[in-house]
Design an enzyme around this catalytic site. Sequence first.
Site: not given
Ligand SMILES: NC(=O)c1ccc[n+]([C@@H]2O[C@H](COP(=O)([O-])OP(=O)(O)OC[C@H]3O[C@@H](n4cnc5c(N)ncnc54)[C@H](O)[C@@H]3O)[C@@H](O)[C@H]2O)c1
Length: 348
Positions: A239, A254, A258, A289
């Site tokens: 991130s 968080y 990251k 998301t």
């Molecule tokens: N959405 C954002 O703004 C953003 C920004 C930067 C980074 N990210 C990173 O991107 C990645 C995906 O984010 P997203 O927005 O798609 O989130 P999301 O919550 O839509 O999807 C995350 C998925 O991970 C699964 N998950 C969570 N904990 C788990 C575990 N212990 N074991 C297995 N699966 C697990 C959840 O069930 C979910 O399906 C994450 O690592 C998040 O930190 C997201």
Amino acid sequence: MFARSIVKAVAKPGFRPAAAFVAPLTRATFSTSVRRSEPEVPVVSYESGQRVEERINFPAGQSGPVNPPGGDQTKSARPLGADAAKHLTPTLSKFTLPGKVAVITGGGRGLGFNMAQALSEVGVRGIAILDVQEDLGDNAARELSEQTGVDVRFYKVDVRDGLGINQTVQDIVDHYGALDVLINAAGIADSNIKAETYPHDKFRRLIDINITGTFLVAQAVGNQMIASGKGGSIINIASMSGSIVNYPQEQSCYNASKAAVVQLTKSLAAEWARFGIRVNSISPGYMDTALNRVPALEAQKRIWVDHTPQKRLGDADDLNNLAVYLASEGSAFMTGNNCIIDGGYCLW
Ligand SMILES: NC(=O)c1ccc[n+]([C@@H]2O[C@H](COP(=O)([O-])OP(=O)(O)OC[C@H]3O[C@@H](n4cnc5c(N)ncnc54)[C@H](O)[C@@H]3O)[C@@H](O)[C@H]2O)c1
């Protein structure tokens, strides 16, 4: 013992990929309406060490849409036809993954699912989705298989469960006979929690999922890639929070998790280059998301958008092409790199 279940989804012979948009089966629960008329937003700042809470005016309509219409909707994927693949130029063909097998954690929804779709559009023959949420993972596997005909397997497994992950990865290799790409997208976020009062159990849980889980899956997959002698590509979803401190919400855990993912990426890249394994990370900015579609974040999202030069959140598929690039031969000389993709947020 560990709890694990597998769902296998293979399209029936003669299937036709859906042409229309696929209904976002899992999004409705998380959607919130946009309150554009909100005249003020809460801000927390520190002046000479003193915490100050205030509210600032934020005229509606000046910062672009917080949640762009359809931003988090899943679009239907289409497979790359064999005929089309034959006509690609040498440069374009390097961006394909013919016959490759990919593992995607957190692939049940969001960025992980979108990247799974992208890989399925460039020739991947098998995709294993690992997710802790059974209904999401099951639906994701079915949709992906119906749309593209790729052999998709869903494993209900928690990335913190090292034993379960090892057994899952072994089963993937036994089934497909190969494993070429890993996208580590499973992760959780906590925000608006002050460091002074951060509950210890919450802190440990997030670290365990975001960094230890990323490592456990990378280790299991890395060992298989080493054993195969063919190497592979590992992509960790970090991130921009690993490089900057977000504003205005407090989320020390968080951010630290990251930053650790970025450094883990570099360390593994250095250690495993000799095995032909490339390890890179993607650092997204604010993405539209379910992770961010929670009512508590609505007001803060206006500030996020205002601090983003492109004046929008990222769409759920905005990482797709970078993921394909990092997974493919197109990025053969790139390893240990952290790619920030954030609409320019980190520039200001
Ligand atoms: N959405 C954002 O703004 C953003 C920004 C930067 C980074 N990210 C990173 O991107 C990645 C995906 O984010 P997203 O927005 O798609 O989130 P999301 O919550 O839509 O999807 C995350 C998925 O991970 C699964 N998950 C969570 N904990 C788990 C575990 N212990 N074991 C297995 N699966 C697990 C959840 O069930 C979910 O399906 C994450 O690592 C998040 O930190 C997201």
